[in-house]
Design a protein around this motif. Structure first.
Motif, PDB file in Angstrom:
ATOM      1  N   ASN A  44       0.571   3.660  -3.435  1.00 28.00           N
ATOM      2  CA  ASN A  44      -0.079   4.957  -3.228  1.00 28.00           C
ATOM      3  C   ASN A  44       0.898   6.062  -2.849  1.00 28.00           C
ATOM      4  OD1 ASN A  44      -3.180   4.245  -3.248  1.00 28.00           O
ATOM      5  ND2 ASN A  44      -2.171   2.637  -2.060  1.00 28.00           N
ATOM      6  N   LYS A  45       2.214   5.772  -2.923  1.00 28.14           N
ATOM      7  CA  LYS A  45       3.251   6.788  -2.682  1.00 28.14           C
ATOM      8  C   LYS A  45       3.099   7.432  -1.306  1.00 28.14           C
ATOM      9  CE  LYS A  45       4.519   6.010  -6.898  1.00 28.14           C
ATOM     10  NZ  LYS A  45       5.691   5.148  -7.170  1.00 28.14           N
ATOM     11  N   LYS A  46       2.985   6.583  -0.295  1.00 26.73           N
ATOM     12  CA  LYS A  46       2.892   7.083   1.075  1.00 26.73           C
ATOM     13  C   LYS A  46       4.282   7.184   1.678  1.00 26.73           C
ATOM     14  CE  LYS A  46      -1.619   6.903   0.941  1.00 26.73           C
ATOM     15  NZ  LYS A  46      -2.464   8.117   0.940  1.00 26.73           N
ATOM     16  N   HIS A  60       0.834  -1.205   0.000  1.00 28.43           N
ATOM     17  CA  HIS A  60       0.000   0.000   0.000  1.00 28.43           C
ATOM     18  C   HIS A  60       0.868   1.254   0.000  1.00 28.43           C
ATOM     19  CE1 HIS A  60      -3.125   2.858   1.125  1.00 28.43           C
ATOM     20  NE2 HIS A  60      -2.359   3.235   2.131  1.00 28.43           N
ATOM     21  N   THR A  82       0.702   5.098   8.997  1.00 31.11           N
ATOM     22  CA  THR A  82      -0.318   4.483   8.149  1.00 31.11           C
ATOM     23  C   THR A  82      -0.804   3.204   8.826  1.00 31.11           C
ATOM     24  OG1 THR A  82       0.721   5.360   6.140  1.00 31.11           O
ATOM     25  CG2 THR A  82      -0.811   3.536   5.871  1.00 31.11           C
ATOM     26  N   TYR A 138      -7.445   1.719   4.875  1.00 28.47           N
ATOM     27  CA  TYR A 138      -6.102   2.267   5.083  1.00 28.47           C
ATOM     28  C   TYR A 138      -6.239   3.729   5.492  1.00 28.47           C
ATOM     29  CZ  TYR A 138      -3.855  -1.817   3.035  1.00 28.47           C
ATOM     30  OH  TYR A 138      -3.398  -3.091   2.790  1.00 28.47           O
TER      31      TYR A 138
END
Length: 575
Positions: free
Chosen positions: A313-315, A309, A368, A439
């Motif tokens: 999603n470039k977290k 994730h 996260t 998330y």
């Protein structure tokens, strides 16, 4: 009155022309105007690097579009001339300050090699057209000396673009194209010198159908050069010494080009991997650890999904490590521009000092949470507060299924637990179970970080405690009596501490006096003992000691004469 008017006019008259005179501004070498001018200079430089060689080696290209080439040539010369003017109006940094004095800028520029190269690139070699004719573009080869401006423009673009790795690849492909283009032009020129169609290596003769066209000439030469420089093979063997020299030179160039390409691509791939490692945690180590420790498959799947994730999603979870090389103030400005809006939504932080919020923004830690994961449970000790950046959280019962409320983006919880408010009936314990529905991205602010920041802002701490007390009163979770008792106990404790401090100061004063008296008494006693020693030397000695003295018994190191002299001199005074 008239004298004042004359003085004013005489003083203002010299400066009047300077106000009306318009002069070109001084450009900042790191500014936007200078950057866009560099990008403009890319076109004339690339025109000369690519087209000029092609015109010199392909006569049909030169003769067919002579008027267009003359217009483009002198347009590029005009831009070259304007570039020199820009150089005379481009400031430089001295001790970190931009120098805008045009005299100093000019004197500095004319002493550099760049000025000599710029002048050499604009030498009017075209005047030889009068003797040799306008179909000799090789006279303009000195325009290649302006190539450093192209490299400077590429460097500036690489630092400014949001995709530096893609730009490096594009720049590398451009360099490869220019090399192959030059080599194809030289191949065609060599074939024309040796004779078209003389052997299988040179360019086929114009007698063959299709090979007399300009497009076929360039494409065939470019294809032949590509085969040589990429060492693919499938080229006719050379038959003459000139052809052998050309092939050997191309092979050496191909080896160097291959090494350059491999090094550049390796650098790009390494930079991309380094950037990914800096932005996202390494999941390979965690996966290996879980396998070695035999973690159950379900939990391992959750961990892998969490990493997946983050990357999809470039977290980003380690903003502090990413921004650590920036200066503190610049790092604070970046963090403020990203997170200040979210932090200012928290009720207890509203109306606080801007500097306090800037300090708190640097302490925010992004986190996260996966679907179904608990952020906090009822009864846990609250050591941090959370601000919801994205996602949804549910306030659930102890069974983990029943939902009491849903918290969305922009909301926050746990702010009371990180402030020590007297009379808080719940203490520092969590009062609810909060679970992530999907998330969720949260910002975490720990109690230690808040305490560290508030230690420098005592007034803000009082304001925040007052707001927290108001919130607890609305929630009926503030015990006023307990608060008053705790305040009274704290005041009594502080009073006792002040009394102990005063007593400690008194004891220290008395102890210092006793030490002084002790030192004085020790000095007086030492002086008295020394006087007694000198006085005892004047007493008559017993007979047995006198006989021992006459016999020279060892241990008696002082003669009678010396004793007499010492007695006459008397004891020394105290130092």
């Amino acid at each position: 009155m008239s004298q004042d008017t004359k003085v004013k006019t005489t003083e203002s008259s010299p400066s009047a022309p300077s106000k009306n005179r318009k002069s070109l501004p001084v450009l900042d070498p790191s500014g936007d105007y200078y950057y866009w001018w560099l990008n403009t200079m890319v076109f004339p430089v690339m025109y000369n690097l690519i087209i000029l060689v092609c015109r010199a080696c392909f006569p049909d290209l030169q003769h067919g579009y002579l008027v267009a080439w003359l217009v483009l040539d002198y347009t590029s010369d005009l831009l070259y001339l304007l570039d020199i003017v820009v150089r005379f109006h481009t400031g430089f940094l001295e001790q970190g300050i931009l120098v805008v004095d045009k005299g100093r800028i000019s004197s500095r520029y004319v002493r550099t090699w760049s000025f000599l190269l710029d002048l050499a690139s604009l030498m009017p070699t075209d005047v030889v057209y009068v003797r040799l004719g306008p179909h000799t573009p090789t006279l303009r080869l000195n325009r290649f000396l302006r190539a450093p401006r192209l490299f400077e423009a590429f460097d500036r673009t690489e630092t400014r673009t949001a995709y530096p790795n893609a730009f490096r690849i594009a720049k590398l492909m451009l360099y490869i194209f220019v090399v192959i283009h030059w080599n194809s032009c030289l191949y065609f020129a060599l074939s024309r010198y040796l004779g078209f169609g003389r052997d299988t290596w040179v360019y086929p003769g114009p007698a063959q159908p299709g090979f007399e066209r300009l497009r076929r000439q360039y494409l065939y030469s470019f294809y032949f050069s590509t085969l040589i420089l990429t060492t693919v093979g499938d080229t006719p063997p050379p038959a003459r010494e000139e052809e052998y020299f050309f092939m050997v030179g191309d092979f050496l160039l191909a080896v160097m080009g291959f090494a350059t390409i491999m090094g550049s691509m390796s650098s790009v791939i390494y930079n991309m991997n380094t950037a990914d490692a800096a932005f996202y945690p390494d999941h390979a180590l965690v996966k290996k650890y879980m396998k070695l420790q035999h973690v159950n498959h379900k939990l391992e799947r959750r961990v892998i999904n969490w990493y997946q994730h983050l990357q999809i999603n470039k977290k980003i979870t380690n903003e502090v490590a990413i921004l650590q090389h920036l200066p503190e103030r610049l790092r604070a400005e970046v963090a403020v521009s990203v997170h200040l809006t979210i932090l200012s939504q928290v009720q207890i932080f509203q109306n606080c000092e801007a500097s306090l919020l800037e300090e708190l923004v640097l302490k925010l830690q992004p986190q996260t949470y996966s679907p179904g994961e608990y952020v906090c449970r009822k009864g846990d000790i609250g050591r941090e507060m959370y601000i919801i950046r994205e996602g949804q959280l549910a306030v659930v019962a102890d069974d983990g299924i029943t939902q009491y409320a849903v918290l969305g983006a922009g909301l926050y919880f746990g702010e009371i637990s990180i402030i020590n408010i007297k009379g808080n009936m719940s203490g520092n314990r969590r009062t609810a179970n909060i679970k992530s529905i999907g998330y969720s991205d949260l910002f975490c602010l720990s109690k230690e970080d808040l305490r560290e920041v508030l230690s420098e802002y005592p007034q803000a701490q009082t304001v925040m405690e007052g707001k927290g007390r108001e919130i607890l009163l609305k929630m009926n979770k503030l015990d006023v009596n307990a608060e008053a008792a705790e305040i009274a106990l704290q005041e009594a404790t502080e009073s006792r501490l002040r009394g102990l401090d005063q007593q400690l100061d008194d004891l220290q004063t008395k102890f210092a006096r006793l030490l002084a008296e002790l030192e004085s008494s020790a000095l007086k006693i030492a002086y008295r003992v020394e006087r007694l020693e000198w006085q005892t030397r004047e007493w008559p000695m017993p007979e047995d000691l006198a006989e021992a003295d006459d016999e020279g018994e060892p241990g008696e190191g002082t003669s009678k004469d010396e004793e007499g002299r010492a007695t006459q001199e008397g004891p020394p005074g105290p130092e």
